[in-house]
Design a protein around this motif. Sequence first.
Motif, short mmCIF file in Angstrom:
data_model
loop_
_atom_site.label_atom_id
_atom_site.label_comp_id
_atom_site.label_asym_id
_atom_site.label_seq_id
_atom_site.Cartn_x
_atom_site.Cartn_y
_atom_site.Cartn_z
N GLN A 417 -12.91 -28.81 25.28
CA GLN A 417 -12.54 -27.47 24.85
C GLN A 417 -13.49 -26.38 25.36
OE1 GLN A 417 -12.74 -27.91 20.59
NE2 GLN A 417 -14.87 -27.24 20.48
N LYS A 418 -14.27 -26.68 26.38
CA LYS A 418 -15.18 -25.71 26.99
C LYS A 418 -16.34 -25.32 26.08
CE LYS A 418 -11.68 -23.49 29.90
NZ LYS A 418 -11.07 -22.20 30.30
N THR A 419 -16.63 -26.13 25.07
CA THR A 419 -17.71 -25.81 24.15
C THR A 419 -19.07 -25.94 24.82
OG1 THR A 419 -16.42 -26.55 22.26
CG2 THR A 419 -18.80 -26.44 21.97
N VAL A 420 -19.29 -27.06 25.54
CA VAL A 420 -20.58 -27.33 26.17
C VAL A 420 -20.56 -26.83 27.61
CG1 VAL A 420 -22.33 -29.08 26.62
CG2 VAL A 420 -20.70 -29.40 24.75
N MET A 421 -21.54 -25.98 27.94
CA MET A 421 -21.55 -25.33 29.25
C MET A 421 -22.28 -26.13 30.33
SD MET A 421 -19.80 -22.76 28.36
CE MET A 421 -19.88 -21.78 29.84
N LYS A 422 -23.37 -26.82 29.95
CA LYS A 422 -24.20 -27.45 30.98
C LYS A 422 -24.33 -28.97 30.81
CE LYS A 422 -27.00 -23.31 31.81
NZ LYS A 422 -28.37 -22.74 31.79
N LYS A 423 -24.85 -29.41 29.66
CA LYS A 423 -25.16 -30.82 29.50
C LYS A 423 -24.75 -31.34 28.13
CE LYS A 423 -29.31 -30.78 32.44
NZ LYS A 423 -30.78 -31.08 32.47
N MET A 424 -24.28 -32.60 28.12
CA MET A 424 -24.15 -33.36 26.89
C MET A 424 -25.04 -34.59 27.05
SD MET A 424 -20.86 -35.13 25.01
CE MET A 424 -20.29 -33.60 24.29
N MET A 425 -26.09 -34.67 26.24
CA MET A 425 -27.08 -35.74 26.33
C MET A 425 -26.95 -36.65 25.12
SD MET A 425 -28.46 -34.89 29.16
CE MET A 425 -29.87 -36.00 29.22
N ILE A 426 -26.69 -37.94 25.36
CA ILE A 426 -26.47 -38.91 24.29
C ILE A 426 -27.57 -39.96 24.33
CG2 ILE A 426 -24.90 -40.64 23.34
CD1 ILE A 426 -22.60 -39.01 24.47
N LYS A 427 -28.28 -40.09 23.22
CA LYS A 427 -29.40 -41.03 23.17
C LYS A 427 -28.90 -42.47 23.11
CE LYS A 427 -33.86 -41.86 20.98
NZ LYS A 427 -34.82 -41.42 19.94
N THR A 428 -29.49 -43.30 23.98
CA THR A 428 -29.11 -44.71 24.02
C THR A 428 -29.97 -45.51 23.05
OG1 THR A 428 -28.70 -46.60 25.47
CG2 THR A 428 -30.68 -45.29 25.90
N SER A 429 -29.86 -46.83 23.09
CA SER A 429 -30.57 -47.69 22.15
C SER A 429 -31.36 -48.76 22.90
CB SER A 429 -29.58 -48.36 21.19
OG SER A 429 -30.20 -49.34 20.39
N PHE A 430 -32.42 -49.28 22.27
CA PHE A 430 -33.18 -50.37 22.85
C PHE A 430 -32.45 -51.71 22.67
CE2 PHE A 430 -36.60 -47.27 21.97
CZ PHE A 430 -37.11 -47.16 23.26
N ASP A 431 -31.58 -51.75 21.67
CA ASP A 431 -30.77 -52.95 21.46
C ASP A 431 -29.72 -53.05 22.57
OD1 ASP A 431 -28.12 -54.19 20.24
OD2 ASP A 431 -29.79 -55.00 19.08
N GLU A 432 -29.68 -54.18 23.29
CA GLU A 432 -28.81 -54.31 24.45
C GLU A 432 -27.34 -54.16 24.11
OE1 GLU A 432 -29.32 -54.48 27.69
OE2 GLU A 432 -31.46 -54.14 27.31
N LYS A 433 -26.89 -54.75 22.97
CA LYS A 433 -25.48 -54.63 22.60
C LYS A 433 -25.11 -53.19 22.30
CE LYS A 433 -24.89 -59.30 20.74
NZ LYS A 433 -24.51 -60.11 19.54
N LYS A 434 -25.95 -52.51 21.52
CA LYS A 434 -25.68 -51.11 21.21
C LYS A 434 -25.72 -50.26 22.47
CE LYS A 434 -27.42 -51.19 16.44
NZ LYS A 434 -28.43 -50.64 15.51
N LYS A 435 -26.68 -50.57 23.33
CA LYS A 435 -26.82 -49.80 24.57
C LYS A 435 -25.56 -49.89 25.42
CE LYS A 435 -29.81 -49.31 28.62
NZ LYS A 435 -31.02 -49.84 29.33
#
Length: 460
Positions: A417-435
């Motif tokens: 919907q054009k809300t984010v102009m530049k970046k969407m940054m999503i934090k990953t996990s150290f757990d391999e399955k979650k990652k």
Amino acid sequence: MSLLQNESSILSNQRVSIDAIDNADQICKLPNDMLLKILSELPTEEAIKTCVLSKRWMDTWKEMSNLCFDMRKTITINGIVLPQLLDRAAQLMTQVINNHNGHLETCIIFHYSNQLEDGTLASWIQSLTSVKHTKNLILANFNAHLVPTIEAYVLNLSPEIFYHPKLRTLSLYQYILQDAHAFNNCRNLKHLELLQIFAEIGVFNEVILSCPSLEVLILQIFFFNPSGHLKIDHKNLRILSISCNQIDSIEVRATRLDIFSIENIPCENDKVVLEIPRLPFGRNYWVAGRLFPHTSINISCPPQKNERSAMARPLNNVTLRASLSVSLDLKNPREVEVLRKMLAVWTEKMIELEISFKNNNSLGEEGESSKGGANNKLWEKAEPFPNAEFRVDTIWMHNFSGSNKEQFALASRFVMQKTVMKKMMIKTSFDEKKKKRIEAAVAKLKELPKGNKELSIECF
């Protein structure tokens, strides 16, 4: 001078016409509470003038619960300030305060530096606290000298003058504090605003320490010497906003803090200690090179009715260019609605939005969090979230599971919907399955049609 005229002198010149007015004045038959309601809609000066209308009105203004004196208007004629009217204006204000009956809910005084230097302000404060039992006191100082002097801003008051059991809110604007004596034993204060206040760091520490019951603290302060440590350690504090000049270090410990707004803290990152467990704060927004305002809010605990105006101040201050951190339960309809309303007030593009998704282990428990079915309909709708106008340069997402439908739906909405102009940054996990789950969800987000073609979606 047209304002704050002596009501007794006016009456002496109007006695002949009072009886005639009484016969025709139907408003006089209204209950006293209704008359006070009418007066409350008028400026204080205009409300006082109603004393000439009739015998019924003569003393009604004296029961008003709120008084506001603005000497900037009183001594100004056709836009020109006339300092020679200051003394007379101050005398009339003193007369009004003394003639008022009963107690006051709020008193606002915009005065000039003359009243600081001759002790008039001190006498007003003493009367308003000790006699009028004022609950909310707002004082603002303006310079009346052609050449400003330090004396024109020094707030020199007697010890404990701000201590009175009824005084709950105190707001000071544009003063110099040479000591903290006026705040001694101010355990009565719940709400303190120090705006454009100059002092040594030690004086500010003493003031804050002398007010142990504070729930709201708004600071726009300037230190004469940046060498020192500002300490705020209050177990009852719920709302805190800070803006200051250069300082060596700062420490904030507040276990119940629900709103923390940083306008400006030019201090090295490792010299800032924050212990605010109820607030999400994954990033540092005040370090060198990142001096834009930031607000962190616990939307699980919305402010009480009497705290909303305090909440509005930091929000209003950061709407032009700002960042926001929130911790959010997407299956809690009330929290989602609070976030929607909060983002909707931003009239300009936000710099950064940080969302920390709450752990969903307890979503099956009774309460609002278990009402996910009704809330799911929100993400089925086509309307933009929070609205079609909201824009943010970068969104940071923490605790993104990769498998939660609501989280993915919200991220998808932001992408398309054009809300984010530049970046969407999503934090990953150290757990391999979650990652792997998170990376798979990010890959799906990248495949969506982007409202902004320049948008970058990445893990961090």
